[in-house]
Enzyme design. Structure first.
Site, PDB file in Angstrom:
ATOM      1  N   SER A 172      -4.052   3.426  -2.353  1.00  0.00           N
ATOM      2  CA  SER A 172      -3.243   4.343  -3.167  1.00  0.00           C
ATOM      3  C   SER A 172      -1.797   4.368  -2.971  1.00  0.00           C
ATOM      4  CB  SER A 172      -3.776   5.845  -3.263  1.00  0.00           C
ATOM      5  OG  SER A 172      -3.664   6.574  -2.098  1.00  0.00           O
ATOM      6  N   SER A 189      -5.985   3.263   2.223  1.00  0.00           N
ATOM      7  CA  SER A 189      -4.368   3.529   1.196  1.00  0.00           C
ATOM      8  C   SER A 189      -3.133   3.208   1.897  1.00  0.00           C
ATOM      9  CB  SER A 189      -4.557   4.764   0.651  1.00  0.00           C
ATOM     10  OG  SER A 189      -5.792   5.065  -0.293  1.00  0.00           O
ATOM     11  N   LYS A 237       5.677   9.612  -0.410  1.00  0.00           N
ATOM     12  CA  LYS A 237       4.671   9.166  -1.248  1.00  0.00           C
ATOM     13  C   LYS A 237       4.714  10.367  -2.462  1.00  0.00           C
ATOM     14  CE  LYS A 237      -0.110   7.603  -1.805  1.00  0.00           C
ATOM     15  NZ  LYS A 237      -1.274   7.643  -0.877  1.00  0.00           N
TER      16      LYS A 237
END
Length: 467
Positions: free
Chosen positions: A151, A175, A76
């Site tokens: 997210s 997330s 990420k």
């Protein structure tokens, strides 16, 4: 499509270790898949230039193969990776180049991973959608009008469509689990300390945020999630919260009982999600696991405490940065949430909020004296329109309330496995299994048994993303 990109992480590693295929072949197949599909998804927003060179080194034995032995993964964009920018979705951070790998990325490399790309996140990783002014909007491979989650939406969209076999993400309010839910795949929000969390570009976080947030894997099956968890979990002195604990004190020699909480909050659970709970409950019983409905204690208070603790720390520590670097849409959203939630804590309220959190942790620890795990909806509603929180100010409160089953888990610091149950109206739905602290592996065991009854939903994903 190369057959290689349809393999599970477990099957990929088995083939690599048996030398049925090389790390270079596997990496190239996934890079080709990335090139073909990512323009339609915008899940990968930063290339990793040395992926093939690393694969060659693993094949040659100059880099240890480790437990992943050259399996392709994604990381990420909010995790430090040496030589690359940790933007966290902010244009102001476009040149925020990391000098060293974060703890979790370092663990992935030590486990023999080949990182093929960096995945998108919303600004400051603070939403359940994935878009930002720097990298743009990530789309859901099931339906481009629907959020891929957030997210870690770039992580879920990529691995669900066959770009990489394990995706790294993190979870402060769902997330990891919400993107898995929105994309029809699996994830675990691990117990605090199971995976080390440290970024050199941001070495300190507020106290409650740091204990409610965890790193973790997203993958296409529970077995692949288990492999990803193992690869990410090695200890480091850089994270004082890291723990070697791999199980709680609880002994399970008899029947397993899962408590069912289909409607655990004041906000109504959508009928599609009630169906997901019913299907999963039947799947548990078919797997020989006992179930009974339970009432979750003090869920309204838990929601309030998570919300106010998190946004109090966000305002105090990052409020100026949000105003200076965030988009007008993000600033408006955070203002909407604060207004809907009744503002933030003062000092006395902040201290008392922490005390309430600790009390709730004890209450829920005692709940697990009655049942082994708790099954509850991943979200109270099906996946919704992409960027709805930005497009319609009036929906901010509804979205916040609907995600209460997600952030309950973060407040308590417990492990929870999310997995899909079925597809309805063209979208995947699912549930999560929450367990006692440190019983991550037990929760995965039960989730894998449930998955065996329910099966995968990815065969129903639309072309060209279907594996």
């Amino acid at each position: 499509m190369s057959e290689i990109t349809s393999w599970s992480a477990v099957a990929t590693v088995e083939a690599l270790k048996a030398r049925k295929v090389s790390a270079v072949e596997v990496t190239q197949a996934h890079l080709d898949r990335l090139e073909a599909l990512n323009p339609a998804l915008n899940a990968i927003v930063d290339a990793v230039p040395d992926a093939l060179e690393r694969a060659k080194a693993i094949d040659a034995g100059t880099i240890s193969g480790g437990m992943l032995h050259g399996a392709p993964v994604t990381t990420k964009i909010n995790a430090d990776q040496a030589g690359l920018a940790n933007t966290n979705g902010l244009p102001a951070n476009k040149d925020n180049i990391a000098a060293e790998d974060s703890a979790v990325v370092s663990n992935l490399f030590s486990a023999g991973a080949v990182v093929i790309g960096r995945t998108n996140t919303p600004e400051m990783s603070l939403r359940w959608c994935t878009s930002n002014p720097l990298h743009g909007v990530t789309l859901n491979p099931w339906d481009k009008t629907i959020t891929p989650g957030g997210s870690s939406g770039g992580a879920s969209a990529s691995v669900a469509s066959g770009i990489g076999v394990i995706a790294h993400g993190n979870d402060l309010g769902g997330s990891l689990r919400y993107p898995a839910f929105a994309c029809g795949i699996a994830s675990i929000k691990p117990s605090l300390g199971r995976i080390p969390a440290f970024n050199g570009t941001a070495p300190s976080r507020p106290p409650i945020t740091s204990v409610m947030s965890t790193q973790g894997p997203i993958a296409r099956s529970v077995a692949d999630v288990r492999l990803g968890l193992a690869a990410m979990s090695a200890g480091t002195s850089r994270d004082a919260n890291w723990s070697p604990a791999r199980a709680s004190y609880r002994s399970r020699t008899g029947d397993i009982t899962v408590g069912l909480a289909p409607s655990p909050f004041a906000a109504e659970t959508h009928p599609h999600q009630l169906k997901a709970m019913a299907l999963a409950a039947q799947g548990l019983r078919d797997a020989g696991i006992k179930t009974r409905e339970i009432d979750l204690p003090e869920t309204a208070l838990a929601s309030e405490v998570w919300n106010k603790l998190l946004f109090t720390e966000t305002e105090i520590i990052a409020g100026d940065a949000v105003k200076q670097t965030g988009s007008p849409e993000l600033i408006n959203l955070l203002n909407n949430i604060a207004e809907y939630s009744g503002g933030i804590y003062d000092l006395e309220g902040y201290i008392k909020g922490q005390m309430e959190r600790m009390r709730l942790q004890r209450v829920y620890a005692q709940l697990f004296d009655e049942v082994d795990l708790v099954m509850l909806p991943t979200s109270l509603i099906p996946p919704y329109e992409n960027d709805l929180d930005f497009k319609d100010r009036s929906k901010a409160g509804m979205i916040l309330d609907a995600q209460a089953p997600l952030y309950l888990v973060n407040l308590l610091g417990l492990p929870s496995v999310a997995l899909p149950t079925h597809v309805q109206d063209g979208l995947p739905l699912g549930v999560q299994l929450m367990g006692p602290q440190y019983d991550d592996d037990f929760a995965l065991d039960v989730a894998e048994r449930l998955e065996g009854e329910l099966g995968s939903v990815l065969g129903q994903m639309p072309e060209p993303f279907r594996l």
